[in-house]
Write a protein that holds these residues in place. Structure first.
Motif, PDB file in Angstrom:
ATOM      1  N   GLY A  52      -8.658   2.302  -2.743  1.00 39.61           N
ATOM      2  CA  GLY A  52      -7.877   0.671  -1.575  1.00 39.61           C
ATOM      3  C   GLY A  52      -8.945   0.281  -2.114  1.00 39.61           C
ATOM      4  O   GLY A  52      -9.760   0.079  -2.844  1.00 39.61           O
ATOM      5  N   CYS A 108       1.300  -1.506  -0.375  1.00 34.48           N
ATOM      6  CA  CYS A 108      -0.138  -0.280   0.092  1.00 34.48           C
ATOM      7  C   CYS A 108       1.061   1.022  -0.193  1.00 34.48           C
ATOM      8  O   CYS A 108       1.577   1.204   0.958  1.00 34.48           O
ATOM      9  CB  CYS A 108      -0.971  -0.017   1.511  1.00 34.48           C
ATOM     10  SG  CYS A 108      -2.296   1.704   0.989  1.00 34.48           S
ATOM     11  N   ILE A 159      -6.883  -2.597   2.523  1.00 31.54           N
ATOM     12  CA  ILE A 159      -5.847  -1.142   1.892  1.00 31.54           C
ATOM     13  C   ILE A 159      -6.057  -0.264   1.400  1.00 31.54           C
ATOM     14  O   ILE A 159      -6.871  -0.110   0.462  1.00 31.54           O
ATOM     15  CB  ILE A 159      -5.408  -2.825   0.632  1.00 31.54           C
ATOM     16  CG1 ILE A 159      -4.886  -3.904   1.024  1.00 31.54           C
ATOM     17  CG2 ILE A 159      -4.127  -1.431   0.037  1.00 31.54           C
ATOM     18  CD1 ILE A 159      -4.580  -5.088   0.330  1.00 31.54           C
TER      19      ILE A 159
END
Length: 307
Positions: A130, A74, A146
């Motif tokens: 995400g 990430c 994430i």
């Protein structure tokens, strides 16, 4: 099942020592996500500590992946350095890189796209919220979060959500959850004109996932990605699909919000995309508040149970 990530997926966070990266690493840990490493050049050997978690920090992605088994990154790296951060994931052979960073220069992303041709690594983003695969715990904890999306609004279930817009992603998820309809995976692909994963890429994964029984696809003005995905769904997918297109009142030639949300031709408009959705059998939500109900209508028409 889910797509791209599972509750067991091991995550590293690039930029974990920055304020934004640190905050969302904390929220992911609280959610139950397996955050196993951080990466900040020059801070290798230190630790990121939160609520009893002690996450080791490494100087490079390759070192972090080798030491911890992380397969997904990430990315909370500032725009001038974000393209190189993505390519570091490619060089390390990660399965997935999720770039949250907004404002990466287009020329940098063109370079990234060229360098990633044929690579193992998939990119989601940039400028995206995400992914979330909900867990079975209270507030969907025990899943994998994430990025920056709020995990607590999710519920484990069978609807896949894909969107260019972060806030509309959260709205769709919340609408589903309050109707006791859970999600398999939620994917925010971002609103930049040059990105790593398209609507089509994601709906193909949802179509192939036996645990995803319905799909919500959220788009906006600019480009033809939503239409491309709609045509593929018509030809290849029998699952109920609902869609929403933002930007119906946007004037031509003016960028609205996302860098990619600009009408450049007749097919880029909201009206053209909505028309294509209807022609492809996608139940269209007329307003953002109608997204979950649109999917319920589509499921009812096909005799599919969502919850």
């Amino acid at each position: 099942m889910s797509i791209l990530i599972t509750p067991e997926t091991k995550i590293l966070v690039q930029g974990i020592t920055g304020a934004f990266g640190a905050k969302h690493a904390q929220l992911s840990l609280d959610y139950g996500t397996q955050v196993v490493a951080g990466v900040t050049p020059g801070k290798g050997g230190q630790f990121f500590e939160h609520a009893g978690h002690k996450v080791p920090i490494f100087n490079t992605v390759a070192e972090a992946a080798k030491a911890t088994g992380a397969t997904v990154s990430c990315i909370f790296v500032p725009p001038p350095f974000a393209a190189d951060a993505i390519l570091e994931c490619v060089d390390a052979g990660l399965d997935l890189a999720v770039a949250i960073t907004e404002g990466i220069p287009i020329k940098d992303m063109v370079r990234v796209k060229h360098a990633m041709r044929g690579a193992k690594t998939r990119l989601v983003g940039p400028n995206c919220p995400g992914l979330v695969t909900p867990g079975a715990g209270e507030g969907s904890k025990g899943g994998c979060r994430i990025g920056i999306a709020p995990g607590y609004i999710n519920k484990k279930g069978h609807v896949g959500v894909v969107s260019r817009s972060g806030t509309l992603t959260y709205e769709a998820v919340y609408q589903l959850t309050v109707k006791n309809i859970g999600q398999s995976t939620t994917v925010g692909i971002g609103g930049d004109p040059v990105n790593g994963t398209s609507h089509l890429d994601v709906v193909k994964l949802f179509a192939a996932d036996p645990d995803t029984h319905g799909i919500i696809m959220i788009g906006e003005i600019g480009g033809n990605a939503e239409v491309e995905a709609a045509r593929w769904l018509k030809a290849n997918c029998k699952k109920p699909v609902a869609g929403f297109i933002a930007g119906a009142t946007a004037p031509a030639g003016r960028r609205m919000g996302h860098a990619g949300a600009i009408v450049g031709g007749a097919e880029d408009t909201a009206a053209a995309k909505i028309k294509a959705f209807k022609e492809c059998g996608i139940e269209v939500a007329e307003t953002p508040s109608d997204m979950a109900d649109a999917l319920i209508r589509a499921a009812k028409a096909r005799g599919v149970t969502l919850s």
